[in-house]
Design an enzyme around this catalytic site. Structure first.
Site, PDB file in Angstrom:
ATOM      1  N   GLU A 118       0.903  -1.207   0.097  1.00  0.00           N
ATOM      2  CA  GLU A 118       0.095  -0.057   0.028  1.00  0.00           C
ATOM      3  C   GLU A 118       0.810   1.174  -0.051  1.00  0.00           C
ATOM      4  OE1 GLU A 118      -2.966  -0.072  -0.500  1.00  0.00           O
ATOM      5  OE2 GLU A 118      -4.081  -2.021   0.190  1.00  0.00           O
ATOM      6  N   HIS A 141      -3.771   1.900   9.081  1.00  0.00           N
ATOM      7  CA  HIS A 141      -4.911   1.306   8.540  1.00  0.00           C
ATOM      8  C   HIS A 141      -5.026  -0.210   8.959  1.00  0.00           C
ATOM      9  CE1 HIS A 141      -7.310  -1.310   5.713  1.00  0.00           C
ATOM     10  NE2 HIS A 141      -6.302  -2.134   5.558  1.00  0.00           N
ATOM     11  N   HIS A 143      -8.388  -3.491  10.616  1.00  0.00           N
ATOM     12  CA  HIS A 143      -9.510  -3.953  10.183  1.00  0.00           C
ATOM     13  C   HIS A 143     -10.372  -4.170  11.426  1.00  0.00           C
ATOM     14  CE1 HIS A 143      -7.363  -6.409   6.735  1.00  0.00           C
ATOM     15  NE2 HIS A 143      -7.693  -5.223   6.550  1.00  0.00           N
ATOM     16  N   HIS A 213     -13.757  -4.006   3.707  1.00  0.00           N
ATOM     17  CA  HIS A 213     -12.312  -4.118   3.793  1.00  0.00           C
ATOM     18  C   HIS A 213     -11.899  -3.850   5.192  1.00  0.00           C
ATOM     19  CE1 HIS A 213      -8.032  -3.299   2.025  1.00  0.00           C
ATOM     20  NE2 HIS A 213      -8.144  -3.954   3.137  1.00  0.00           N
TER      21      HIS A 213
END
Length: 264
Positions: A118, A141, A143, A213
């Site tokens: 990423e 980032h 989850h 996501h």
């Protein structure tokens, strides 16, 4: 391999990365190699300090990112390894003056190491922040379970209503996530389209909820980014707990939510 001596301020930021990575793992928000973290460290180094260290690796960065110094986690690396193996699972890289390559100036001490896939998204976000929100140096980032669930719900198609329902669960959510979350449409991982939709989210919010996501937050440091995610996910969790118990929560009224704006 990087050999640069880290300023105390940078070492402090890396210590915070290790701490936040532990939080993410404990919450089950960072399964296997899921998630990534980056920090724009450009202001902590002079160009003389970072030039000429390491081998250049070709990469097509946004031109405006030339000269950036970025801390970033590694591809295939587990965030839980940041707790006690941070130099193996992440690195600090320098983007050359043409934005055509990077060199690792610290960390990356693992065979076959490379920055997260990423990287283009993180570099693009840091460039956007440097122009529009220079106070925001960190990007996280991960989850978050309940927020991901919400990205599968029909409320995801009504961003304003989703935020209202999250805020109404308790005062702290309105106070500590005053801009709410952005419902970011699905885009393939590791692509420029994903970077573009995330930047669009950060024009108005601190949290981008990637459809089906995960979620990405930007803030002045990694702890504040974690706080945005933690508090927003609490709203989603409370909402889903009420639904699971079979009732619709009463929630804070619009008047009560407006009263809380004095604390934001």
């Amino acid at each position: 391999m990087g050999t640069i001596k880290l300023p105390n301020e940078v070492q402090k930021e890396l210590n915070n990365v290790s701490k936040v990575a532990g939080y993410l793992w404990q919450r089950e928000w960072a399964e296997r190699n899921a998630g990534n973290i980056s920090i724009n460290l450009t202001s902590f180094f002079s160009k003389e300090e970072v030039k000429g260290i390491g081998t250049e690796v070709p990469f097509d960065f946004p031109k405006g990112a030339a000269g950036f110094v970025i801390y970033i986690t590694g591809t295939g690396c587990y965030l839980r390894d940041l707790i006690d193996k941070i130099e193996e699972a992440s690195c600090i890289l320098y983007i050359n003056e043409d934005a055509t390559a990077y060199s690792i100036i610290w960390g990356g001490k693992r065979e076959g190491f490379g920055p997260t896939c990423e990287l283009i998204s993180h570099a693009s976000i840091h460039l956007f922040n440097s122009i529009n929100h220079p106070e925001n140096l960190a990007v996280v980032h991960t989850h978050p379970l309940e927020l991901i669930c919400m990205s599968h719900h029909e409320l995801f198609n009504d961003e304003e209503e989703l935020n209202r329902q999250l805020w109404m669960m308790c005062p702290e959510i309105k106070v500590f996530v005053p801009k709410g979350i952005h419902c970011t449409p699905y885009a393939l991982s590791s692509t420029e389209p994903l970077a573009k939709v995330t930047i669009e989210a950060f024009k108005t919010r601190n949290i981008s909820l990637w459809e089906k996501h995960g979620a990405t937050a930007t803030a002045p440091d990694v702890e504040k980014a974690w706080d945005f995610l933690d508090v927003a996910n609490k709203g989603a969790k409370l909402l889903m707990m009420c639904w699971a118990a079979g009732f619709k929560p009463a929630g804070l009224s619009n008047k009560q939510l407006t009263e809380l704006e004095q604390f934001t």
